[in-house]
Design a protein around this motif. Structure first.
Motif, PDB file in Angstrom:
ATOM      1  N   ALA A 226       1.055  -0.839  -0.345  1.00 61.42           N
ATOM      2  CA  ALA A 226      -0.467   0.029   0.386  1.00 61.42           C
ATOM      3  C   ALA A 226       0.664   1.378  -0.213  1.00 61.42           C
ATOM      4  N   GLY A 227       2.079   1.544   1.387  1.00 62.26           N
ATOM      5  CA  GLY A 227       2.624   2.425   1.163  1.00 62.26           C
ATOM      6  C   GLY A 227       3.737   2.814  -0.304  1.00 62.26           C
ATOM      7  N   GLN A 228       3.651   1.754  -0.822  1.00 60.72           N
ATOM      8  CA  GLN A 228       4.266   1.987  -2.714  1.00 60.72           C
ATOM      9  C   GLN A 228       3.779   2.206  -3.451  1.00 60.72           C
ATOM     10  N   GLY A 229       2.909   2.132  -3.088  1.00 58.92           N
ATOM     11  CA  GLY A 229       1.286   2.260  -4.127  1.00 58.92           C
ATOM     12  C   GLY A 229       1.319   3.911  -4.120  1.00 58.92           C
ATOM     13  N   VAL A 230       1.072   4.349  -2.342  1.00 55.83           N
ATOM     14  CA  VAL A 230       0.841   5.842  -2.145  1.00 55.83           C
ATOM     15  C   VAL A 230       2.169   6.868  -3.165  1.00 55.83           C
ATOM     16  N   ALA A 231       3.490   5.749  -2.374  1.00 60.95           N
ATOM     17  CA  ALA A 231       4.669   7.228  -2.680  1.00 60.95           C
ATOM     18  C   ALA A 231       4.550   6.859  -4.339  1.00 60.95           C
ATOM     19  N   GLN A 232       3.911   5.694  -5.227  1.00 62.94           N
ATOM     20  CA  GLN A 232       4.593   6.154  -6.572  1.00 62.94           C
ATOM     21  C   GLN A 232       3.291   7.015  -7.051  1.00 62.94           C
ATOM     22  N   ALA A 233       1.808   7.423  -6.772  1.00 68.71           N
ATOM     23  CA  ALA A 233       0.953   8.601  -6.593  1.00 68.71           C
ATOM     24  C   ALA A 233       1.633  10.093  -6.382  1.00 68.71           C
ATOM     25  N   ALA A 234       2.474   9.963  -5.744  1.00 76.76           N
ATOM     26  CA  ALA A 234       3.300  11.835  -5.136  1.00 76.76           C
ATOM     27  C   ALA A 234       4.171  11.509  -6.034  1.00 76.76           C
ATOM     28  N   LEU A 235       5.233   9.898  -6.623  1.00 75.56           N
ATOM     29  CA  LEU A 235       6.216  10.480  -7.582  1.00 75.56           C
ATOM     30  C   LEU A 235       5.111  10.902  -9.264  1.00 75.56           C
ATOM     31  N   MET A 236       4.210  10.475  -9.621  1.00 80.67           N
ATOM     32  CA  MET A 236       3.210  10.812 -10.211  1.00 80.67           C
ATOM     33  C   MET A 236       2.850  12.483 -10.840  1.00 80.67           C
ATOM     34  N   VAL A 237       2.531  12.631  -9.449  1.00 80.75           N
ATOM     35  CA  VAL A 237       1.928  14.701  -8.658  1.00 80.75           C
ATOM     36  C   VAL A 237       3.011  15.355  -9.275  1.00 80.75           C
ATOM     37  N   ALA A 238       4.073  14.864  -8.760  1.00 88.39           N
ATOM     38  CA  ALA A 238       4.773  16.156  -8.661  1.00 88.39           C
ATOM     39  C   ALA A 238       5.524  15.529  -9.748  1.00 88.39           C
ATOM     40  N   GLY A 239       5.830  14.396 -10.729  1.00 87.18           N
ATOM     41  CA  GLY A 239       6.638  15.153 -11.958  1.00 87.18           C
ATOM     42  C   GLY A 239       5.350  15.689 -13.023  1.00 87.18           C
ATOM     43  N   ILE A 240       4.336  15.403 -12.639  1.00 85.40           N
ATOM     44  CA  ILE A 240       3.321  16.563 -13.535  1.00 85.40           C
ATOM     45  C   ILE A 240       3.180  17.380 -13.488  1.00 85.40           C
ATOM     46  N   ALA A 266       9.936   3.755  -0.072  1.00 91.22           N
ATOM     47  CA  ALA A 266       9.425   3.840  -0.864  1.00 91.22           C
ATOM     48  C   ALA A 266      10.372   5.051  -2.010  1.00 91.22           C
ATOM     49  N   LEU A 267      10.107   6.341  -1.567  1.00 93.72           N
ATOM     50  CA  LEU A 267      10.180   7.791  -1.999  1.00 93.72           C
ATOM     51  C   LEU A 267      11.844   8.102  -2.068  1.00 93.72           C
ATOM     52  N   ALA A 268      12.379   7.507  -1.286  1.00 88.98           N
ATOM     53  CA  ALA A 268      14.312   7.379  -1.519  1.00 88.98           C
ATOM     54  C   ALA A 268      14.562   7.001  -1.915  1.00 88.98           C
ATOM     55  N   GLN A 269      14.213   5.778  -2.127  1.00 91.07           N
ATOM     56  CA  GLN A 269      14.708   4.882  -3.860  1.00 91.07           C
ATOM     57  C   GLN A 269      14.439   5.727  -4.764  1.00 91.07           C
ATOM     58  N   ALA A 270      13.140   6.088  -4.875  1.00 91.90           N
ATOM     59  CA  ALA A 270      12.828   6.774  -6.443  1.00 91.90           C
ATOM     60  C   ALA A 270      12.650   8.375  -6.004  1.00 91.90           C
ATOM     61  N   GLU A 271      13.028   9.363  -5.793  1.00 95.93           N
ATOM     62  CA  GLU A 271      13.687  10.928  -6.232  1.00 95.93           C
ATOM     63  C   GLU A 271      12.994  11.562  -7.403  1.00 95.93           C
ATOM     64  N   PRO A 272      12.183  11.979  -7.479  1.00 97.79           N
ATOM     65  CA  PRO A 272      11.437  13.215  -8.901  1.00 97.79           C
ATOM     66  C   PRO A 272      12.928  13.345  -9.371  1.00 97.79           C
ATOM     67  N   VAL A 273      12.335  13.598 -11.090  1.00 94.53           N
ATOM     68  CA  VAL A 273      12.952  14.135 -11.674  1.00 94.53           C
ATOM     69  C   VAL A 273      13.949  15.754 -10.936  1.00 94.53           C
ATOM     70  N   GLY A 274      13.102  16.326 -10.626  1.00 95.74           N
ATOM     71  CA  GLY A 274      13.214  17.603 -10.868  1.00 95.74           C
ATOM     72  C   GLY A 274      13.951  17.326  -9.884  1.00 95.74           C
ATOM     73  N   GLY A 275      14.328  16.794  -8.645  1.00 94.63           N
ATOM     74  CA  GLY A 275      15.325  16.856  -7.481  1.00 94.63           C
ATOM     75  C   GLY A 275      14.535  17.070  -6.327  1.00 94.63           C
ATOM     76  N   ALA A 276      13.422  17.660  -5.817  1.00 97.18           N
ATOM     77  CA  ALA A 276      13.098  17.861  -4.568  1.00 97.18           C
ATOM     78  C   ALA A 276      12.359  17.350  -4.302  1.00 97.18           C
ATOM     79  N   THR A 277      12.350  17.306  -3.184  1.00 96.23           N
ATOM     80  CA  THR A 277      11.861  16.176  -1.693  1.00 96.23           C
ATOM     81  C   THR A 277      10.650  16.189  -2.098  1.00 96.23           C
ATOM     82  N   ILE A 278       9.988  15.433  -1.726  1.00 93.48           N
ATOM     83  CA  ILE A 278       8.655  15.587  -1.775  1.00 93.48           C
ATOM     84  C   ILE A 278       8.575  14.740  -0.067  1.00 93.48           C
ATOM     85  N   THR A 279       7.646  15.602   0.072  1.00 95.61           N
ATOM     86  CA  THR A 279       7.078  15.330   1.386  1.00 95.61           C
ATOM     87  C   THR A 279       5.397  15.344   1.946  1.00 95.61           C
TER      88      THR A 279
END
Ligand SMILES: [Zn+2]
Length: 312
Positions: A226-240, A266-279
């Motif tokens: 579940a947590g990996q899914g939430v992290a993936q969603a956060a990464l999608m939104v950060a990227g878009i 999960a977020l620590a292993q996949a930083e967004p392309v822009g380099g900004a940290t997701i909080t």
């Protein structure tokens, strides 16, 4: 004595309806919870709302406006329910604002419940003062909402931010009839179902969280997925959208102590392309977030005073 502009916020959910009476700094002065007669049709649900508001007015004095958040696709400008799930009989097409305004004789605003949750957290909770923020609600289902430049971004049809039902999250069948949605990993129902798949044991999501706290490997695995899914969603939104702050609410957020750790790893292993940290953080308003947010939206819509304190 100067009258304080009180506003009632209502969160009309599938099983219960929560009412809060708020003052200018969004502090909750009184609240009550009633069962939602969701299968009895629109008139029954509207009557429940009218009676709840009247009860608070009798106890606490007049209110200046009412805000209501509810599940489904909402025509915010027109005050109407565009589409609702099967769990709300006869709800789609109802003009909620017209009926409530006529019954209660105060201005009324209608909003999607997840938008109201995020607006509440942004007004007086975990997202206070953030200019851009994503909200993810992990409840019976999974919903999402977005604030950009301090305003709710609804999109053309009111469905912006609905991260619970986009593909790319595995291949399990979703409640909406499609496959591979975040809701199949991270809703309360999904957590219970996946634990059952792993173990054959029938428990609810709160039990899975309790088992994970006790070190149960299958519960930990279920919450990690579940947590990996939430992290993936956060990464999608950060990227878009270049939005890097996320607030998580809903009943499943009560398991944040054993879920958040998996989101963060999960977020620590996949930083967004822009380099900004997701909080990513848990909401602060708990079960009152959507009702408080609906009240805050009514204050904004009808230009009622908001004082500092909870309001950001
Ligand atoms: Zn779906």
């Amino acid at each position: 004595m100067t009258a304080v502009a009180q506003v009632v916020g209502v969160d009309l959910g599938g099983t219960k309806t929560r009412f809060v009476l708020t003052c200018e700094d969004l502090t909750v002065r009184a609240g009550l919870t009633r069962p939602t007669p969701a299968l009895d049709g629109a008139d029954a649900m509207l009557t429940t709302v009218v009676e709840g508001v009247r009860e608070l007015v009798r106890a606490r004095g007049p209110v200046a406006a009412v805000g209501i958040g509810t599940a489904g696709v909402v025509d915010h400008a027109g005050g109407r329910i565009v589409a609702a799930s099967d769990s709300f009989s006869g709800w789609a097409g109802t003009n909620v604002v017209d009926v409530l305004r006529a019954e209660l004789d105060v201005p009324v605003v209608l909003e999607n419940d997840v938008n109201a949750f995020l607006y509440g957290e942004r007004s007086g909770g975990a997202a206070r003062g953030l200019r851009d923020v994503m909200g993810i609600s992990l409840g019976t289902g999974v919903g999402g909402a977005i604030v950009l430049d301090g305003q709710l971004f609804r999109g053309r049809l009111g469905g912006a931010g609905e991260i619970g039902h986009v593909p790319g999250f595995g291949d399990e069948m979703c409640t909406c009839g499609q496959r591979g949605h975040l809701e199949t990993l991270a809703s309360g129902r999904a957590i219970a179902r996946r634990y059952r798949q792993h173990t054959g044991v029938d428990v609810d999501a709160a039990d899975v969280a309790g088992l994970a706290r006790g070190g149960d490997p299958a519960a930990t695995r279920t919450l990690a997925e579940a947590g990996q899914g939430v992290a993936q969603a956060a990464l999608m939104v950060a990227g878009i959208l270049d939005v890097h702050d996320v607030v998580v609410g809903g009943g499943v957020a009560q398991a944040w102590d054993v879920l958040g750790v998996h989101v963060r790893s999960a977020l620590a292993q996949a930083e967004p392309v822009g380099g900004a940290t997701i909080t990513i953080r848990r909401g602060e308003l708990g079960g009152d977030a959507a009702a408080i947010g609906a009240a805050a939206l009514a204050r904004c819509r009808f230009a009622l005073p908001v004082t500092s304190g909870r309001a950001g």
